[in-house]
Each structure stands twice: as C-alpha cells, then as structure tokens.
Design a protein around this motif. Structure first.
Motif, PDB file in Angstrom:
ATOM      1  N   LEU A  85      27.424  40.109  15.837  1.00  0.00           N
ATOM      2  CA  LEU A  85      28.052  39.329  16.908  1.00  0.00           C
ATOM      3  C   LEU A  85      29.513  39.716  17.129  1.00  0.00           C
ATOM      4  N   ALA A  86      30.018  40.638  16.314  1.00  0.00           N
ATOM      5  CA  ALA A  86      31.417  41.030  16.447  1.00  0.00           C
ATOM      6  C   ALA A  86      31.698  41.638  17.822  1.00  0.00           C
ATOM      7  N   LEU A  87      30.783  42.485  18.305  1.00  0.00           N
ATOM      8  CA  LEU A  87      30.994  43.131  19.601  1.00  0.00           C
ATOM      9  C   LEU A  87      30.973  42.127  20.757  1.00  0.00           C
ATOM     10  N   PRO A  88      29.918  41.288  20.878  1.00  0.00           N
ATOM     11  CA  PRO A  88      29.952  40.315  21.983  1.00  0.00           C
ATOM     12  C   PRO A  88      31.129  39.348  21.893  1.00  0.00           C
ATOM     13  N   ALA A  89      31.509  38.960  20.672  1.00  0.00           N
ATOM     14  CA  ALA A  89      32.672  38.084  20.527  1.00  0.00           C
ATOM     15  C   ALA A  89      33.930  38.790  21.016  1.00  0.00           C
ATOM     16  N   GLY A  90      34.048  40.064  20.681  1.00  0.00           N
ATOM     17  CA  GLY A  90      35.203  40.840  21.122  1.00  0.00           C
ATOM     18  C   GLY A  90      35.249  40.985  22.638  1.00  0.00           C
ATOM     19  N   ILE A  91      34.081  41.181  23.258  1.00  0.00           N
ATOM     20  CA  ILE A  91      34.026  41.316  24.717  1.00  0.00           C
ATOM     21  C   ILE A  91      34.455  40.010  25.392  1.00  0.00           C
ATOM     22  N   LEU A  92      33.957  38.883  24.871  1.00  0.00           N
ATOM     23  CA  LEU A  92      34.344  37.587  25.436  1.00  0.00           C
ATOM     24  C   LEU A  92      35.843  37.354  25.289  1.00  0.00           C
ATOM     25  N   ALA A  93      36.372  37.654  24.101  1.00  0.00           N
ATOM     26  CA  ALA A  93      37.801  37.462  23.861  1.00  0.00           C
ATOM     27  C   ALA A  93      38.628  38.343  24.794  1.00  0.00           C
ATOM     28  N   PHE A  94      38.212  39.593  24.955  1.00  0.00           N
ATOM     29  CA  PHE A  94      38.940  40.524  25.812  1.00  0.00           C
ATOM     30  C   PHE A  94      38.924  40.058  27.272  1.00  0.00           C
ATOM     31  N   THR A  95      37.760  39.598  27.725  1.00  0.00           N
ATOM     32  CA  THR A  95      37.629  39.134  29.104  1.00  0.00           C
ATOM     33  C   THR A  95      38.603  38.005  29.404  1.00  0.00           C
ATOM     34  N   VAL A  96      38.743  37.087  28.461  1.00  0.00           N
ATOM     35  CA  VAL A  96      39.658  35.959  28.657  1.00  0.00           C
ATOM     36  C   VAL A  96      41.115  36.408  28.523  1.00  0.00           C
ATOM     37  N   LEU A  97      41.377  37.271  27.563  1.00  0.00           N
ATOM     38  CA  LEU A  97      42.755  37.710  27.342  1.00  0.00           C
ATOM     39  C   LEU A  97      43.319  38.504  28.513  1.00  0.00           C
ATOM     40  N   VAL A  98      42.463  39.249  29.234  1.00  0.00           N
ATOM     41  CA  VAL A  98      42.975  40.052  30.350  1.00  0.00           C
ATOM     42  C   VAL A  98      43.168  39.235  31.617  1.00  0.00           C
ATOM     43  N   GLY A  99      42.808  37.948  31.557  1.00  0.00           N
ATOM     44  CA  GLY A  99      43.163  37.070  32.655  1.00  0.00           C
ATOM     45  C   GLY A  99      42.065  36.591  33.566  1.00  0.00           C
ATOM     46  N   ALA A 100      40.801  36.681  33.157  1.00  0.00           N
ATOM     47  CA  ALA A 100      39.714  36.154  33.990  1.00  0.00           C
ATOM     48  C   ALA A 100      39.970  34.679  34.267  1.00  0.00           C
ATOM     49  N   ARG A 101      39.730  34.270  35.506  1.00  0.00           N
ATOM     50  CA  ARG A 101      39.992  32.874  35.873  1.00  0.00           C
ATOM     51  C   ARG A 101      38.980  32.406  36.912  1.00  0.00           C
ATOM     52  N   GLY A 102      38.933  31.103  37.131  1.00  0.00           N
ATOM     53  CA  GLY A 102      38.058  30.541  38.148  1.00  0.00           C
ATOM     54  C   GLY A 102      36.596  30.865  37.913  1.00  0.00           C
ATOM     55  N   ILE A 103      35.942  31.351  38.973  1.00  0.00           N
ATOM     56  CA  ILE A 103      34.515  31.670  38.904  1.00  0.00           C
ATOM     57  C   ILE A 103      34.223  32.726  37.849  1.00  0.00           C
ATOM     58  N   ALA A 104      35.161  33.625  37.607  1.00  0.00           N
ATOM     59  CA  ALA A 104      34.963  34.688  36.618  1.00  0.00           C
ATOM     60  C   ALA A 104      34.803  34.145  35.207  1.00  0.00           C
ATOM     61  N   LEU A 105      35.218  32.896  34.981  1.00  0.00           N
ATOM     62  CA  LEU A 105      35.087  32.302  33.645  1.00  0.00           C
ATOM     63  C   LEU A 105      33.738  31.625  33.440  1.00  0.00           C
ATOM     64  N   ILE A 106      32.967  31.442  34.498  1.00  0.00           N
ATOM     65  CA  ILE A 106      31.661  30.793  34.340  1.00  0.00           C
ATOM     66  C   ILE A 106      30.722  31.625  33.459  1.00  0.00           C
ATOM     67  N   PRO A 107      30.613  32.959  33.660  1.00  0.00           N
ATOM     68  CA  PRO A 107      29.802  33.759  32.740  1.00  0.00           C
ATOM     69  C   PRO A 107      30.341  33.737  31.310  1.00  0.00           C
ATOM     70  N   VAL A 108      31.658  33.622  31.172  1.00  0.00           N
ATOM     71  CA  VAL A 108      32.254  33.542  29.828  1.00  0.00           C
ATOM     72  C   VAL A 108      31.833  32.243  29.152  1.00  0.00           C
ATOM     73  N   LEU A 109      31.782  31.169  29.934  1.00  0.00           N
ATOM     74  CA  LEU A 109      31.321  29.884  29.399  1.00  0.00           C
ATOM     75  C   LEU A 109      29.886  29.993  28.909  1.00  0.00           C
TER      76      LEU A 109
END
Length: 289
Positions: free
Chosen positions: A245-269
């Motif tokens: 799970l290290a890779l998917p966790a890293g992808i989620l963390a990276f997506t949020v850290l680079v500034g995804a917001r609004g609708i782009a955060l729904i897949p992250v949720l």
C-alpha cells in the motif's frame, strides 16, 4: 421525496470503509491471540456500519438545518437540497443508531462485558455531537479527535476485546494506524470544503490549520500508518503485506500536496476510503496468519 438512490448517496458509501477497517484489524489481532470469533466479528461490523450511516445522516440533518451545506462541491445532501424533510433525515439517523445499539447489546451479551454498554452510549453521543446539538465539536476543529478515538481506538480495541477478553500491543498499533487513516478520510473531506466552511463559520481542523498545513497533515496521516504497521511483523511476519500500500498511499499524498482542490479531491476521498479498507484487510490477514 428522496428516492432510494438519494438515500443511499446520503449515507455516503465512500465513508463506509472507515467502519469496516477497524473490525478487520481488531479481528485479526484477536486471531493472533488465538481467540477470533466470527459471530462476534460480524456483530461488531454491523455496529460499526450502522454507526457510520447514523453519523452521516446526522451530519446531513445538522448541517442542513444550520445552512452550512447550501453550497457544496461533494455529493448532494438530502436536507440541504430539500429532498426530504429535516425531521425525516433526523429519524433516519436515530434509526441507524438504534440498529447499532441493538447489535451492540447482542455483542455485549455474548462477550459478558456489560461495562461496554457505556462505551457504546458514548459512541452514539459522539456521533450525534459531531455536528449536532448547540455546540458541535466538529465545528470547533475537534472532529479528527472524535474520529481517531471512536473509529480508531474504540472500534479496533473493542473488536479485539469482545473476542479475546484482552488486547495486545499489535491491536494497539492497529488501532492507532486505523485511527490515523480515518482522520485522513475526514481531513480530505474537510479540505475539499474549506472555502465554503470558512464562509459559514464551520471551523473544521482544515479551516483552522489552513490549506497548506492541512495538506501536509493529510500526507502524514496516509503514509505513517503503513510504517507503524510494519512493527507488527515482529510477532506476525505476514503483516509486511501492508507494504504493497506504500505506492497508492504515496500517490494520494502527492495528489493532495501538489494542490488538488474541489472536484479533484473527490477521487482522493474515494481512494482514501479504499486505502483504509485495503489496510484493514491486509493487516487483519497478516495478524491472523
């Protein structure tokens, strides 16, 4: 009148992994103590799922009547959208709490640990008090505290204790880890709503911290549990499975850290929910094996 699909959406299925994961880990910890009990595990799962649905409907009702859900990016809210009367949504919330109470009573009766009824009552009170009542603690930045305690520590350790009559240090590690992932789920949900929450005076932890620190906190909350779970390998080597799970966790963390917001955060949720569920499955199996 809300349709069946709208009621299902109002139950917020993406959050249900937060209910299943602690039961999986708690049961795995009980199995590691040679004390797993399928019937009690299923009852614990029923309690957790019913509580999660109850708190989701309670939030829908409370936020709706306060007017804090008028402008939203995420899924539709039944009360705010006028799809059902507020009283109906409130009744749905307490019906779910009632189901949780009945299943919890059966679980306590089987385990013989009657003092756990008080813990169950506190869990329901915390579920309602998150956004309900005169001074909801979720509006004061304490939502993550409640989630960590009740969907992490209480849920995991309660599951283990009702099966094994004791807890172990791997169960504690699992409880802390699951609690952090549950907090990550809430954090990314609140991060998505920071602009609208700030406008209506809903001071979630994400609002209080500010977006930058909230994003950093989310990254820690999804990565650190995997590292913590590795300590369980000292007594249960198969716990190392969580490393996948290290890779998917890293992808989620990276997506949020680079500034995804609004609708782009729904897949992250949704991804965070699936990460928590996968973590529960893998750590639970690792401890059991």
């Amino acid at each position: 009148m809300a349709t069946a699909s709208e009621w299902i959406a109002g139950a917020r299925p993406r959050t249900l992994p937060a209910a299943a994961a602690p039961v999986l880990v708690g049961t795995g910890a009980a199995a590691q103590l040679d004390a797993a009990h399928l019937g009690r595990a299923l009852l614990a799962l029923g309690v957790a799922l019913a509580l999660q649905v109850g708190v989701n409907y309670a939030n829908d009702y409370s936020d709706g009547v306060r007017g804090t859900d008028t402008t939203r990016v995420g899924p539709v809210r039944i009360t705010a959208a006028g799809l059902a009367r507020p009283r109906t949504v409130k009744v749905a919330a307490f019906a779910a709490f009632g189901v949780a109470g009945l299943l919890g009573l059966a679980l306590v009766a089987l385990s013989g640990q009657w003092w756990l009824l008080a813990v169950g009552a506190l869990s329901v009170a915390a579920a309602w008090g998150y956004t309900g009542g005169k001074r909801p603690y979720g509006y004061r930045g304490l939502g993550e505290v409640g989630v960590f305690v009740f969907f992490g520590l209480v849920a995991v350790l309660g599951t283990t204790y009702t099966q094994a009559d004791r807890i172990s240090w791997p169960a504690v590690v699992g409880a802390v880890s699951v609690g952090m992932l549950a907090c990550a789920l809430l954090m990314v949900n609140n991060l998505r709503d920071v602009p609208t929450d700030a406008l209506v005076g809903k001071r979630t932890l994400a609002v209080r911290m500010g977006e930058r620190r909230a994003r950093q906190t989310y990254a820690v909350l999804v990565v650190l549990p995997i590292l913590l779970a590795l300590t369980c390998a000292f007594v249960a080597p198969w716990s190392l499975m969580v490393m996948v799970l290290a890779l998917p966790a890293g992808i989620l963390a990276f997506t949020v850290l680079v500034g995804a917001r609004g609708i782009a955060l729904i897949p992250v949720l949704a991804g965070t929910g699936m990460l928590e569920l996968a973590f529960g499955v893998l750590l639970g199996l690792g401890l059991a094996v």
